[in-house]
Design a protein around this motif. Structure first.
Motif, PDB file in Angstrom:
ATOM      1  N   LEU A  88       0.832  -1.198   0.000  1.00 13.62           N
ATOM      2  CA  LEU A  88       0.000   0.000   0.000  1.00 13.62           C
ATOM      3  C   LEU A  88       0.871   1.254   0.000  1.00 13.62           C
ATOM      4  O   LEU A  88       2.013   1.233   0.476  1.00 13.62           O
ATOM      5  CB  LEU A  88      -0.914   0.010   1.228  1.00 13.62           C
ATOM      6  CG  LEU A  88      -1.865  -1.181   1.389  1.00 13.62           C
ATOM      7  CD1 LEU A  88      -2.666  -1.035   2.675  1.00 13.62           C
ATOM      8  CD2 LEU A  88      -2.790  -1.309   0.193  1.00 13.62           C
ATOM      9  N   PHE A  89       0.327   2.346  -0.517  1.00 16.17           N
ATOM     10  CA  PHE A  89       1.019   3.638  -0.454  1.00 16.17           C
ATOM     11  C   PHE A  89       0.794   4.233   0.935  1.00 16.17           C
ATOM     12  O   PHE A  89      -0.341   4.562   1.289  1.00 16.17           O
ATOM     13  CB  PHE A  89       0.492   4.583  -1.524  1.00 16.17           C
ATOM     14  CG  PHE A  89       0.702   4.093  -2.931  1.00 16.17           C
ATOM     15  CD1 PHE A  89       1.978   3.983  -3.472  1.00 16.17           C
ATOM     16  CD2 PHE A  89      -0.377   3.744  -3.723  1.00 16.17           C
ATOM     17  CE1 PHE A  89       2.164   3.528  -4.765  1.00 16.17           C
ATOM     18  CE2 PHE A  89      -0.203   3.292  -5.018  1.00 16.17           C
ATOM     19  CZ  PHE A  89       1.070   3.178  -5.547  1.00 16.17           C
ATOM     20  N   PRO A  90       1.840   4.389   1.753  1.00 16.94           N
ATOM     21  CA  PRO A  90       1.640   4.809   3.146  1.00 16.94           C
ATOM     22  C   PRO A  90       1.108   6.229   3.294  1.00 16.94           C
ATOM     23  O   PRO A  90       0.462   6.554   4.298  1.00 16.94           O
ATOM     24  CB  PRO A  90       3.043   4.675   3.760  1.00 16.94           C
ATOM     25  CG  PRO A  90       3.984   4.752   2.598  1.00 16.94           C
ATOM     26  CD  PRO A  90       3.257   4.140   1.443  1.00 16.94           C
ATOM     27  N   HIS A  91       1.365   7.094   2.292  1.00 19.10           N
ATOM     28  CA  HIS A  91       0.950   8.497   2.399  1.00 19.10           C
ATOM     29  C   HIS A  91      -0.473   8.724   1.886  1.00 19.10           C
ATOM     30  O   HIS A  91      -0.998   9.830   2.011  1.00 19.10           O
ATOM     31  CB  HIS A  91       1.920   9.380   1.615  1.00 19.10           C
ATOM     32  CG  HIS A  91       1.961   9.076   0.142  1.00 19.10           C
ATOM     33  ND1 HIS A  91       2.511   7.917  -0.361  1.00 19.10           N
ATOM     34  CD2 HIS A  91       1.499   9.778  -0.934  1.00 19.10           C
ATOM     35  CE1 HIS A  91       2.415   7.925  -1.678  1.00 19.10           C
ATOM     36  NE2 HIS A  91       1.798   9.038  -2.053  1.00 19.10           N
ATOM     37  N   LEU A  92      -1.088   7.686   1.315  1.00 17.96           N
ATOM     38  CA  LEU A  92      -2.444   7.821   0.779  1.00 17.96           C
ATOM     39  C   LEU A  92      -3.451   7.178   1.720  1.00 17.96           C
ATOM     40  O   LEU A  92      -3.149   6.210   2.425  1.00 17.96           O
ATOM     41  CB  LEU A  92      -2.545   7.153  -0.595  1.00 17.96           C
ATOM     42  CG  LEU A  92      -1.690   7.723  -1.723  1.00 17.96           C
ATOM     43  CD1 LEU A  92      -1.967   6.960  -3.021  1.00 17.96           C
ATOM     44  CD2 LEU A  92      -1.961   9.221  -1.920  1.00 17.96           C
ATOM     45  N   SER A  93      -4.674   7.708   1.705  1.00 19.94           N
ATOM     46  CA  SER A  93      -5.758   7.131   2.500  1.00 19.94           C
ATOM     47  C   SER A  93      -6.216   5.813   1.883  1.00 19.94           C
ATOM     48  O   SER A  93      -5.818   5.450   0.768  1.00 19.94           O
ATOM     49  CB  SER A  93      -6.943   8.100   2.554  1.00 19.94           C
ATOM     50  OG  SER A  93      -7.520   8.237   1.251  1.00 19.94           O
ATOM     51  N   VAL A  94      -7.055   5.115   2.634  1.00 16.72           N
ATOM     52  CA  VAL A  94      -7.653   3.887   2.110  1.00 16.72           C
ATOM     53  C   VAL A  94      -8.362   4.184   0.793  1.00 16.72           C
ATOM     54  O   VAL A  94      -8.193   3.457  -0.203  1.00 16.72           O
ATOM     55  CB  VAL A  94      -8.637   3.295   3.143  1.00 16.72           C
ATOM     56  CG1 VAL A  94      -9.493   2.191   2.511  1.00 16.72           C
ATOM     57  CG2 VAL A  94      -7.891   2.762   4.360  1.00 16.72           C
ATOM     58  N   ASP A  96      -7.862   6.602  -1.370  1.00 16.61           N
ATOM     59  CA  ASP A  96      -6.952   6.950  -2.467  1.00 16.61           C
ATOM     60  C   ASP A  96      -6.128   5.749  -2.924  1.00 16.61           C
ATOM     61  O   ASP A  96      -5.778   5.643  -4.102  1.00 16.61           O
ATOM     62  CB  ASP A  96      -6.033   8.095  -2.033  1.00 16.61           C
ATOM     63  CG  ASP A  96      -6.785   9.414  -1.892  1.00 16.61           C
ATOM     64  OD1 ASP A  96      -7.800   9.592  -2.589  1.00 16.61           O
ATOM     65  OD2 ASP A  96      -6.368  10.249  -1.062  1.00 16.61           O
ATOM     66  N   ASN A  97      -5.803   4.834  -2.006  1.00 19.13           N
ATOM     67  CA  ASN A  97      -5.099   3.618  -2.408  1.00 19.13           C
ATOM     68  C   ASN A  97      -5.939   2.801  -3.373  1.00 19.13           C
ATOM     69  O   ASN A  97      -5.434   2.306  -4.390  1.00 19.13           O
ATOM     70  CB  ASN A  97      -4.763   2.779  -1.172  1.00 19.13           C
ATOM     71  CG  ASN A  97      -3.362   3.003  -0.654  1.00 19.13           C
ATOM     72  OD1 ASN A  97      -2.392   2.486  -1.209  1.00 19.13           O
ATOM     73  ND2 ASN A  97      -3.251   3.795   0.398  1.00 19.13           N
ATOM     74  N   VAL A  98      -7.230   2.660  -3.056  1.00 19.05           N
ATOM     75  CA  VAL A  98      -8.114   1.854  -3.903  1.00 19.05           C
ATOM     76  C   VAL A  98      -8.423   2.582  -5.210  1.00 19.05           C
ATOM     77  O   VAL A  98      -8.565   1.948  -6.261  1.00 19.05           O
ATOM     78  CB  VAL A  98      -9.407   1.497  -3.142  1.00 19.05           C
ATOM     79  CG1 VAL A  98     -10.371   0.726  -4.035  1.00 19.05           C
ATOM     80  CG2 VAL A  98      -9.072   0.679  -1.892  1.00 19.05           C
ATOM     81  N   ALA A  99      -8.504   3.903  -5.149  1.00 16.90           N
ATOM     82  CA  ALA A  99      -8.819   4.696  -6.352  1.00 16.90           C
ATOM     83  C   ALA A  99      -7.645   4.797  -7.316  1.00 16.90           C
ATOM     84  O   ALA A  99      -7.834   5.116  -8.503  1.00 16.90           O
ATOM     85  CB  ALA A  99      -9.269   6.099  -5.932  1.00 16.90           C
ATOM     86  N   PHE A 100      -6.448   4.550  -6.846  1.00 10.97           N
ATOM     87  CA  PHE A 100      -5.239   4.800  -7.633  1.00 10.97           C
ATOM     88  C   PHE A 100      -5.272   4.154  -9.019  1.00 10.97           C
ATOM     89  O   PHE A 100      -4.983   4.823 -10.020  1.00 10.97           O
ATOM     90  CB  PHE A 100      -4.013   4.326  -6.850  1.00 10.97           C
ATOM     91  CG  PHE A 100      -2.709   4.638  -7.518  1.00 10.97           C
ATOM     92  CD1 PHE A 100      -2.146   5.909  -7.433  1.00 10.97           C
ATOM     93  CD2 PHE A 100      -2.035   3.678  -8.262  1.00 10.97           C
ATOM     94  CE1 PHE A 100      -0.951   6.201  -8.063  1.00 10.97           C
ATOM     95  CE2 PHE A 100      -0.832   3.948  -8.889  1.00 10.97           C
ATOM     96  CZ  PHE A 100      -0.288   5.219  -8.796  1.00 10.97           C
ATOM     97  N   PHE A 130     -11.154   7.008   5.121  1.00 15.93           N
ATOM     98  CA  PHE A 130     -10.190   8.117   5.098  1.00 15.93           C
ATOM     99  C   PHE A 130      -9.008   7.902   6.045  1.00 15.93           C
ATOM    100  O   PHE A 130      -8.234   8.824   6.296  1.00 15.93           O
ATOM    101  CB  PHE A 130     -10.911   9.429   5.415  1.00 15.93           C
ATOM    102  CG  PHE A 130     -11.995   9.748   4.408  1.00 15.93           C
ATOM    103  CD1 PHE A 130     -11.676  10.017   3.088  1.00 15.93           C
ATOM    104  CD2 PHE A 130     -13.326   9.711   4.780  1.00 15.93           C
ATOM    105  CE1 PHE A 130     -12.671  10.275   2.156  1.00 15.93           C
ATOM    106  CE2 PHE A 130     -14.335   9.972   3.848  1.00 15.93           C
ATOM    107  CZ  PHE A 130     -14.004  10.249   2.532  1.00 15.93           C
ATOM    108  N   LYS A 131      -8.855   6.686   6.554  1.00 15.67           N
ATOM    109  CA  LYS A 131      -7.694   6.370   7.385  1.00 15.67           C
ATOM    110  C   LYS A 131      -6.465   6.108   6.515  1.00 15.67           C
ATOM    111  O   LYS A 131      -6.581   5.715   5.356  1.00 15.67           O
ATOM    112  CB  LYS A 131      -7.978   5.145   8.250  1.00 15.67           C
ATOM    113  CG  LYS A 131      -8.993   5.387   9.357  1.00 15.67           C
ATOM    114  CD  LYS A 131      -9.175   4.131  10.198  1.00 15.67           C
ATOM    115  CE  LYS A 131     -10.177   4.366  11.320  1.00 15.67           C
ATOM    116  NZ  LYS A 131     -10.380   3.137  12.141  1.00 15.67           N
TER     117      LYS A 131
END
Length: 396
Positions: A88-94, A96-100, A130-131
């Motif tokens: 997972l991208f640590p700087h992105l929210s849940v 934003d990770n899924v939306a990437f 948003f975590k």
């Protein structure tokens, strides 16, 4: 979504002098939950990486439906991979990770929002949108990784030991969720694990691997009850395994079975003849060797391996009443070690001729479970010839 049929054809792969895969062949049906099972270093992850496109085979082909995908890069194979480390991208929210992956495709913002929320609901993360990853548990992180892998709607989802970093209870719960998720979306899952209980509990079919070879492909029932090799018998669950020699093999009629044979075995480690209890007249006069039912004819004098699962064996302090049956094997011994596990006890029993055999006894009823069996007790162990199994290829 609909899954693809995945066909592995003559796939081989070496790293220098190490042969990771040797002529692998099998087919995974569309929509199956298929597991690659084996110990560390057996080649299962290498095979998964070849299916995904992260490695190229030295020889062979991988077909998704009727298309050989070996020439295609990973992003053109209609498959996605879930890794053990989440990635997972640590700087992105849940969210934003899924939306990437969808943003890379430059999808409409509203379409992205609808789809992301739909997939997060599918993996039960509605309240964590948003975590950041560092605010999630290991199981929640893995759910995010699964949602991100699924949002591109692949036809094949590849899972590389996705639960191995989790504790046992969380692993068991997430495995059930993963199985339910597979039932909902219906695509092909290819699941890599070294944990036999995981593979047995969720798979439609399993390929058992060792040293770069596929030793057996079958349903969980077939793999457990009818192991093809000694390795499979010992790797899947616990078993008692002895080398033996066929003394006789004759057609034998058993109700509900067809084309089966009653095989008489000489098992050296158990003594040439079964140590039958002398206080049972019909057994004391018997000159039979150990018996097992086989569904393929074997040859007299053939060397085989004999296996019997511990839960198939009955253990008693009294001589078992076999009612004149000739298909029951009975041995006398002494309990060397009882191990209580709550729902069952495991007994290590040293038989009269020196063999050590493992027996499981389920605790069904507290009040009606019979006398307690303790350390150093003299006991009888018995099983039906139908519950033993012949493994014909003896691996050294």
């Amino acid at each position: 979504m609909k899954g693809s049929q995945v066909t592995i054809q003559h796939v081989s792969k070496s790293f220098g002098d190490f042969h990771a895969l040797d002529d692998i062949n099998f087919t995974i049906q569309p929509g199956e939950f298929f597991s690659l099972l084996g110990p560390s270093g057996c080649g299962k992850t290498t095979l998964l990486r070849i299916i995904a496109g992260f490695e190229s085979p030295d020889e062979g082909a991988v077909l998704f439906d009727d298309t050989n995908v070996i020439p295609f890069p990973p992003d053109k194979r209609h498959s996605n991979t879930v890794f053990q480390t989440y990635a997972l991208f640590p700087h992105l929210s849940v969210y934003d990770n899924v939306a990437f992956p969808l943003r890379l495709k430059k999808m409409d913002k509203q379409a992205i929002d609808e789809k992301v929320r739909s997939y997060l609901h599918l993996v039960q993360l509605d309240d964590h949108i948003f975590k950041k990853p560092n605010q999630l548990s290991g199981g929640q992180k893995q759910r995010v990784a699964i949602a991100r892998a699924l949002i591109n709607e692949p036809k094949v989802l590849l899972l590389d030991e996705p639960l191995s970093a989790l504790d046992a209870k969380l692993r068991a719960n997430l495995l059930i969720d993963l199985d339910n998720l597979h039932d909902k979306i219906g695509i092909t899952f290819i699941y890599v694990t070294h944990d036999q209980s995981e593979a047995l509990s969720v798979s439609d079919h399993i390929a058992v691997m060792n040293k770069g070879h596929v030793l057996q492909v079958g349903t969980p029932f077939e793999i457990y009850e009818s192991p093809a090799t000694q390795f499979v018998a010992q790797f899947i669950g616990e078993t008692n395994l002895f080398e033996a020699q066929v003394v006789d093999c004759i057609p034998h009629a058993v109700p509900g079975a067809s084309d089966d044979y009653m095989v008489t075995l000489n098992v050296p480690y158990l003594g040439k003849q079964a140590p039958l209890p002398t206080d049972t007249p019909e057994m004391a006069s018997s000159d039979k060797y150990m018996m097992v039912t086989d569904y393929e004819p074997t040859e007299k004098g053939q060397k085989v391996a004999f296996t019997i699962r511990p839960e198939k064996i009955r253990i008693t302090t009294e001589t078992p009443d076999v009612h004149g049956r000739t298909d029951i094997n009975v041995f006398k011994g002494v309990v060397e070690e009882p191990v209580y596990s709550g729902f069952q006890s495991k007994f290590y029993v040293r038989l009269e001729n020196g063999a050590l055999i493992t027996v499981f006894k389920q605790h069904m009823n507290y009040l009606d479970d019979g006398p307690e069996i303790a350390w150093k007790d003299s006991v009888y162990v018995s099983w039906s010839s139908n519950d033993g199994y012949i493994v014909e290829d003896i691996e050294k």
